[in-house]
Design an enzyme around this catalytic site. Structure first.
Site, mmCIF file in Angstrom:
data_model
loop_
_atom_site.group_PDB
_atom_site.id
_atom_site.type_symbol
_atom_site.label_atom_id
_atom_site.label_comp_id
_atom_site.label_asym_id
_atom_site.label_seq_id
_atom_site.Cartn_x
_atom_site.Cartn_y
_atom_site.Cartn_z
ATOM 1 N N GLU A 185 8.229 -26.766 -7.732
ATOM 2 C CA GLU A 185 8.405 -25.818 -8.831
ATOM 3 C C GLU A 185 9.293 -26.468 -9.887
ATOM 4 O O GLU A 185 10.458 -26.773 -9.630
ATOM 5 C CB GLU A 185 9.051 -24.533 -8.318
ATOM 6 C CG GLU A 185 9.268 -23.501 -9.401
ATOM 7 C CD GLU A 185 9.892 -22.222 -8.866
ATOM 8 O OE1 GLU A 185 9.531 -21.141 -9.353
ATOM 9 O OE2 GLU A 185 10.743 -22.309 -7.954
ATOM 10 N N GLU A 242 12.285 -14.181 -1.763
ATOM 11 C CA GLU A 242 11.384 -14.430 -2.893
ATOM 12 C C GLU A 242 11.756 -15.802 -3.419
ATOM 13 O O GLU A 242 12.794 -15.981 -4.056
ATOM 14 C CB GLU A 242 11.543 -13.328 -3.948
ATOM 15 C CG GLU A 242 10.388 -13.264 -4.922
ATOM 16 C CD GLU A 242 10.488 -14.332 -5.993
ATOM 17 O OE1 GLU A 242 9.796 -15.379 -5.849
ATOM 18 O OE2 GLU A 242 11.233 -14.145 -6.945
ATOM 19 N N LEU A 243 10.881 -16.787 -3.156
ATOM 20 C CA LEU A 243 11.285 -18.180 -3.282
ATOM 21 C C LEU A 243 10.536 -18.974 -4.349
ATOM 22 O O LEU A 243 10.629 -20.189 -4.387
ATOM 23 C CB LEU A 243 11.120 -18.877 -1.917
ATOM 24 C CG LEU A 243 11.858 -18.202 -0.762
ATOM 25 C CD1 LEU A 243 11.623 -18.954 0.533
ATOM 26 C CD2 LEU A 243 13.347 -18.090 -1.053
ATOM 27 N N CYS A 255 9.729 -17.618 -11.736
ATOM 28 C CA CYS A 255 8.958 -17.999 -10.550
ATOM 29 C C CYS A 255 7.457 -17.920 -10.789
ATOM 30 O O CYS A 255 6.688 -18.569 -10.084
ATOM 31 C CB CYS A 255 9.326 -17.097 -9.379
ATOM 32 S SG CYS A 255 11.049 -17.170 -8.917
ATOM 33 N N GLY A 266 15.573 -16.971 -4.925
ATOM 34 C CA GLY A 266 16.067 -18.291 -5.327
ATOM 35 C C GLY A 266 15.159 -19.387 -4.817
ATOM 36 O O GLY A 266 13.958 -19.179 -4.616
ATOM 37 N N SER A 267 15.731 -20.538 -4.556
ATOM 38 C CA SER A 267 14.937 -21.705 -4.166
ATOM 39 C C SER A 267 14.487 -21.605 -2.719
ATOM 40 O O SER A 267 15.132 -20.954 -1.885
ATOM 41 C CB SER A 267 15.753 -22.991 -4.356
ATOM 42 O OG SER A 267 16.763 -23.098 -3.363
#
Length: 481
Positions: free
Chosen positions: A381, A249-250, A287, A229-230
């Site tokens: 992002e 996992e950002l 992502c 996520g963020s």
């Protein structure tokens, strides 16, 4: 009338007292209603997972592998049904949704294969020093404990698969929390896991509201957290549980570099097509979608109009139409955020070359040039169908531009030069470098994760299994070696 979907508690289907609706971001129709677990039901799931952890770790590999094979097979059999569900609750174009199911099929197949060969043990001679004479070391990996998997909305099936499949393969019980916007795809996995012979308590799928997650995150019986996520939420989780193992996992703001040797018409057409496709697939909500294009000055003027034309050729509209390339974002609020970032950039002097329009939850595929370095869209992002294009002089400046970011997930480099490819691999501060293509390529068996603020740890089935386990050494004494 749409029935309420139950959730999965320790392998059985149950309902809670409350529920919430899942609606389509495309047309607002009701996709389904989902039951919410009570605090007591969450506690029951955690207690069951904790109680079964030793039994599950000792489950024979063939049992876990058979269950994973079964899920893979059943996903393949139900591909169209599940793809339609993903498209409905997520707004993802059906062609991309079908591809997502296909990837989840592979993830469970890879996990079944890894379950059969993982943790075979590694023997080590210890008599290399006199004090180790007659001794042999045997190293094996064992689960750290129950995994709390927290999945995002953008790949509502496959990123759930990337939490669940490696945990089962490694013999670690898992509690999966799907995203509130897209819980139905995650709950489907429960339908398939319930058809297997995995021990009760080894898995639960709980659509817990976000505001109730802190207590679950901090529960000491869940020593491993896998979150996608963020960066804001991911690091808040890590900061709140400093003694837990966190895989984060950002995301990122993926760069595609087009160097001067990539100069033929065919080269530039290929680069433009790939950039346009993968800045907009999933509505840009990936992502590793292309957010930044960094083009050498020698090809910039020929590449830019090709990119604009390829972006304008993307088919937008109803995600259920097989011809649609770009559907809505996950919500109108998400589209409004993208709109505000683009408007900010244009007001600061960026050139809007195409797009820049919002219609409800949909945002038109957009290309910006001359973007000031300090505007939000240049630093964060965007998670929407927007790309920026800039001009650089040479390889060194191009690679510096890639690294001029707080993120470092993946980068793509369009070049034919093998030496440049290896220099890119050495120089770029990212988790993955893709040569001859965009940064958006991911094979589900390869290590996947980032550097800098793109997170810690790695997904990819075997790599996630390593993240969920630790090495334990057995020393055998008195051996005639």
């Amino acid at each position: 009338m749409t029935s309420t979907h139950a959730f999965w508690l320790a392998g059985r289907q149950v309902t809670g007292e409350d529920s919430f609706d899942v609606t389509s971001p495309w047309d607002g129709r009701l996709v389904g209603s989902v039951s919410v677990p009570s605090e007591a039901q969450v506690e029951e799931a955690v207690a069951a997972a904790y109680a079964v952890r030793d039994e599950f770790a000792a489950t024979p590999a063939h049992v876990r592998a058979a269950a994973l094979d079964h899920v893979s097979k059943r996903l393949a059999e139900r591909t169209e049904e599940i793809a339609q569900l993903i498209s409905a609750e997520n707004g993802k174009p059906i062609k991309w949704a079908r591809g997502e199911v296909g990837r989840a099929v592979s993830v469970f197949r890879f996990a079944a294969e890894e379950a059969r060969r993982f943790n075979g043990g590694e023997a080590q001679r210890l008599d290399t020093d006199a004090g180790g004479q007659g001794r042999l070391g045997l190293t094996r990996r064992f689960p750290k404990g129950v995994v709390l998997g927290i999945a995002p909305f953008n790949f509502p099936l496959n990123l759930c698969a990337h939490k669940v499949a490696p945990a089962i393969a490694a013999g670690a019980p898992i509690i999966l929390k799907p995203a509130p916007a897209t819980p139905l795809s995650g709950l489907i996995l429960g339908d398939l896991l319930a058809e297997t012979e995995l021990p009760a308590g080894s898995w639960s799928i709980l659509p817990v509201p976000n505001d109730r997650m802190p207590a679950l995150v901090q529960d000491e019986r869940l020593p491993v957290i896998s979150f996608t996520g963020s960066d804001k939420v991911g690091y808040a989780i890590m900061d709140s549980v400093p003694r837990k193992h966190c895989t984060l996992e950002l995301g990122g703001n993926g760069a595609a570099v087009v160097l001067g040797d990539y100069a033929s018409d065919a080269d530039l057409d290929w680069a433009a097509t790939r950039i346009a496709t993968f800045s907009n697939y999933q509505g840009g909500q990936s992502c590793i979608s292309v957010q930044r294009v960094i083009a050498d000055a020698s090809v910039y003027d020929r590449l830019l109009p090709r990119i604009v034309a390829a972006v304008e050729a993307q088919v937008t509209g109803d995600p259920s139409d097989p011809k649609t390339d770009v559907g809505p974002l996950v919500s109108e609020d998400a589209a409004k955020r993208v709109e505000s970032w683009v408007d900010e950039a244009v007001a600061a002097g960026a050139s809007l070359l195409t797009g820049g329009k919002r219609d409800g939850a949909s945002y038109a595929p957009t290309v910006l040039a001359d973007v000031p370095a300090d505007v939000t869209i240049a630093c964060e992002e965007v998670f929407g169908p927007v790309l920026t294009v800039c001009k650089v002089d040479g390889e060194e400046e191009a690679f510096a531009a890639v690294n001029d970011s707080k993120f470092g997930l993946q980068a793509g480099v369009f070049t034919h030069d093998l030496q440049v490819a290896f220099r890119a691999h050495r120089t770029l501060e990212v988790g993955g470098v893709v040569i001859g293509d965009v940064p958006s390529y991911r094979a589900d068996q390869m290590p996947y994760g980032g550097a800098k603020q793109s997170g810690v740890g790695r997904e990819g089935v075997r790599y996630a299994m390593e993240d969920y386990t630790y090495e334990r050494v057995l020393v055998l004494t008195g051996l005639a070696l």
